[in-house]
Design a protein around this motif. Structure first.
Motif, PDB file in Angstrom:
ATOM      1  N   UNK A   5      11.751 -29.621 -16.594  1.00 50.04           N
ATOM      2  CA  UNK A   5      10.818 -30.412 -15.782  1.00 50.04           C
ATOM      3  C   UNK A   5      11.535 -30.945 -14.541  1.00 50.04           C
ATOM      4  N   UNK A   6      12.024 -30.019 -13.742  1.00 50.12           N
ATOM      5  CA  UNK A   6      12.865 -30.367 -12.603  1.00 50.12           C
ATOM      6  C   UNK A   6      12.131 -31.241 -11.587  1.00 50.12           C
ATOM      7  N   UNK A   7      10.941 -30.840 -11.188  1.00 48.10           N
ATOM      8  CA  UNK A   7      10.211 -31.570 -10.145  1.00 48.10           C
ATOM      9  C   UNK A   7       9.919 -32.997 -10.595  1.00 48.10           C
ATOM     10  N   UNK A   8       9.530 -33.159 -11.862  1.00 50.12           N
ATOM     11  CA  UNK A   8       9.257 -34.503 -12.386  1.00 50.12           C
ATOM     12  C   UNK A   8      10.524 -35.354 -12.366  1.00 50.12           C
ATOM     13  N   UNK A   9      11.645 -34.752 -12.747  1.00 49.66           N
ATOM     14  CA  UNK A   9      12.913 -35.486 -12.749  1.00 49.66           C
ATOM     15  C   UNK A   9      13.335 -35.879 -11.333  1.00 49.66           C
ATOM     16  N   UNK A  10      13.093 -34.981 -10.379  1.00 47.64           N
ATOM     17  CA  UNK A  10      13.416 -35.286  -8.981  1.00 47.64           C
ATOM     18  C   UNK A  10      12.515 -36.410  -8.468  1.00 47.64           C
ATOM     19  N   UNK A  11      11.223 -36.341  -8.780  1.00 49.54           N
ATOM     20  CA  UNK A  11      10.296 -37.399  -8.367  1.00 49.54           C
ATOM     21  C   UNK A  11      10.727 -38.750  -8.931  1.00 49.54           C
ATOM     22  N   UNK A  12      11.135 -38.750 -10.209  1.00 51.81           N
ATOM     23  CA  UNK A  12      11.584 -39.991 -10.853  1.00 51.81           C
ATOM     24  C   UNK A  12      12.836 -40.527 -10.162  1.00 51.81           C
ATOM     25  N   UNK A  13      13.768 -39.629  -9.869  1.00 51.44           N
ATOM     26  CA  UNK A  13      15.015 -40.041  -9.223  1.00 51.44           C
ATOM     27  C   UNK A  13      14.742 -40.656  -7.848  1.00 51.44           C
ATOM     28  N   UNK A  14      13.977 -39.955  -7.022  1.00 51.16           N
ATOM     29  CA  UNK A  14      13.701 -40.442  -5.673  1.00 51.16           C
ATOM     30  C   UNK A  14      12.951 -41.768  -5.700  1.00 51.16           C
ATOM     31  N   UNK A  15      11.961 -41.865  -6.586  1.00 51.67           N
ATOM     32  CA  UNK A  15      11.160 -43.087  -6.671  1.00 51.67           C
ATOM     33  C   UNK A  15      12.009 -44.275  -7.115  1.00 51.67           C
ATOM     34  N   UNK A  16      12.882 -44.065  -8.107  1.00 54.48           N
ATOM     35  CA  UNK A  16      13.704 -45.165  -8.620  1.00 54.48           C
ATOM     36  C   UNK A  16      14.741 -45.625  -7.598  1.00 54.48           C
ATOM     37  N   UNK A  17      15.343 -44.675  -6.888  1.00 54.39           N
ATOM     38  CA  UNK A  17      16.324 -45.054  -5.855  1.00 54.39           C
ATOM     39  C   UNK A  17      15.635 -45.843  -4.744  1.00 54.39           C
TER      40      UNK A  17
END
Length: 282
Positions: free
Chosen positions: A185-197
Motif C-alpha cells: 500500500x505504497x500510495x497510502x503510506x506516502x500520503x500518511x507520511x506527507x500528511x503527518x510531516x
C-alpha cells in the motif's frame, strides 16, 4: 561532521545487507548444485537456480538499493537471458515453451523497470536512513519541551500538544519505513507520511508563532523556544529535501516496487513451467 557520519552509516548498513545477501546466494547455489552436476540439461538447471535468485534479488534492490544488489540482479538477468535462449532453441516445438517464454519476458521487463528507477530507489533508502537518524533526536527534544512546559505550568492542553508531536514524529517515521520497505500500500503510506510531516510542522510553527485556529499559544520561554527552533531546523531539512518533493509524485517508486513484487509470482510460475519441461526431457 554530521554529513560524514551519515554517509558512513549508509555505507556500513549497505555493506552489512550486501554481506547477508551474499551468504544467502551462496547457500542457495550450494543447495541446488546437485542439479548442475547430475542433470543433462545444464540450461534448465541454470534457469531453475535463477528463477529462485531473481525474485529475492529484485526485493533486495528495492529494499536496500546498494550497488552490489543491483549488480547481482543485472548479472542474473544476463545469465537468465542466455540460458533461456538456449532452452528456447532446443525445445521450440514443445507445447509449454511459449508460455514459459512469456513468463520469462515478464520477468525481464520487471528487471528493466527496477534498473530504470534505480536512482529513485537509492534516494528513498538514503532518505529513510537519514530520517531514521534525526527523528529520535527530534522526539527527545520534544520530550524535554513538554517536561519544561509542565514545570513552567503551561496549560495542560499545550503540554499535550507537545507530547502529541512526539507521537506524530514516530508515526511519520513508521510510514517512511513502510515506504522504503516496498510494502504493497505504497500510495497510502506516502500520503500518511506527507500528511503527518506537514501536520507536525504546522503545530511546530504554531508553538513558535501562535495560532488561534489550531488552539496553540506562542511559547515565550527562551529555553523552550531554543529547543523548538532546533527542532524546526531539522524539520525544515526534511521538508526541503528532494525526496520529500519526489514523494508527492510516487509513480516511479510505485512501478519499481510493483515490478519487484511481480517477479516473485512470475518466477514461481516460470519455475513450475521449467519442472514440466524437465519432466518432458527425461
Amino acid at each position: 561532521m554530521a554529513i560524514i557520519t551519515h554517509n558512513k552509516n549508509i555505507t556500513e548498513l549497505r555493506l552489512i545487507k550486501a554481506w547477508v545477501g551474499s551468504l544467502m546466494t551462496i547457500f542457495m547455489v550450494a543447495t541446488l548444485s546437485a542439479c548442475s552436476t547430475t542433470h543433462p540439461e545444464q540450461s534448465i538447471c541454470d534457469l531453475k537456480v535463477l528463477s529462485l535468485q531473481i525474485p529475492r534479488q529484485s526485493q533486495e534492490v528495492v529494499q536496500y538499493a546498494g550497488p552490489s544488489a543491483l549488480d547481482n540482479l543485472k548479472n542474473s538477468q544476463e545469465k537468465f537471458n542466455q540460458a533461456l535462449a538456449i532452452v528456447h532453441k532446443k525445445y521450440a516445438n514443445h507445447n509449454d515453451v511459449d508460455k514459459m517464454l512469456k513468463e520469462g519476458e515478464a520477468i525481464n521487463a520487471n528487471i528493466d523497470v527496477i534498473i530504470k528507477h534505480q536512482d529513485r530507489l537509492v534516494a528513498i533508502q538514503d532518505f529513510n536512513i537519514w530520517v531514521q537518524e534525526i527523528t529520535p533526536e527530534i522526539q527527545a527534544e520534544y520530550n524535554l519541551v513538554a517536561d519544561r512546559m509542565a514545570r513552567l505550568n503551561y496549560p495542560s492542553n499545550q503540554v499535550v500538544i507537545a507530547k502529541n508531536q512526539v507521537f506524530l514524529a514516530g508515526r511519520f517515521l513508521n510510514s517512511l519505513e513502510k515506504i522504503s520497505g516496498g510494502e504493497e500500500h505504497l500510495v497510502d503510506n506516502i500520503d500518511d507520511f506527507l500528511a503527518d510531516v506537514e501536520t507536525f510542522n504546522a503545530y511546530l510553527k504554531a508553538q513558535l508563532q501562535g495560532n488561534t485556529e489550531l488552539g496553540v499559544v506562542r511559547v515565550k520561554d527562551a529555553e523552550v523556544r531554543e529547543s523548538l527552533e532546533s527542532i524546526q531546523e531539522k524539520t525544515e531539512t526534511i521538508l526541503q529535501s528532494n525526496m520529500f518533493s519526489f514523494l508527492k509524485k510516487p509513480k516511479p517508486l510505485a512501478v519499481a516496487y510493483q515490478a519487484a513484487r511481480e517477479n516473485v509470482t512470475k518466477s514461481d510460475e516460470f519455475f513450475n513451467s521449467l519442472i514440466k519441461l524437465e519432466l518432458y526431457t527425461q
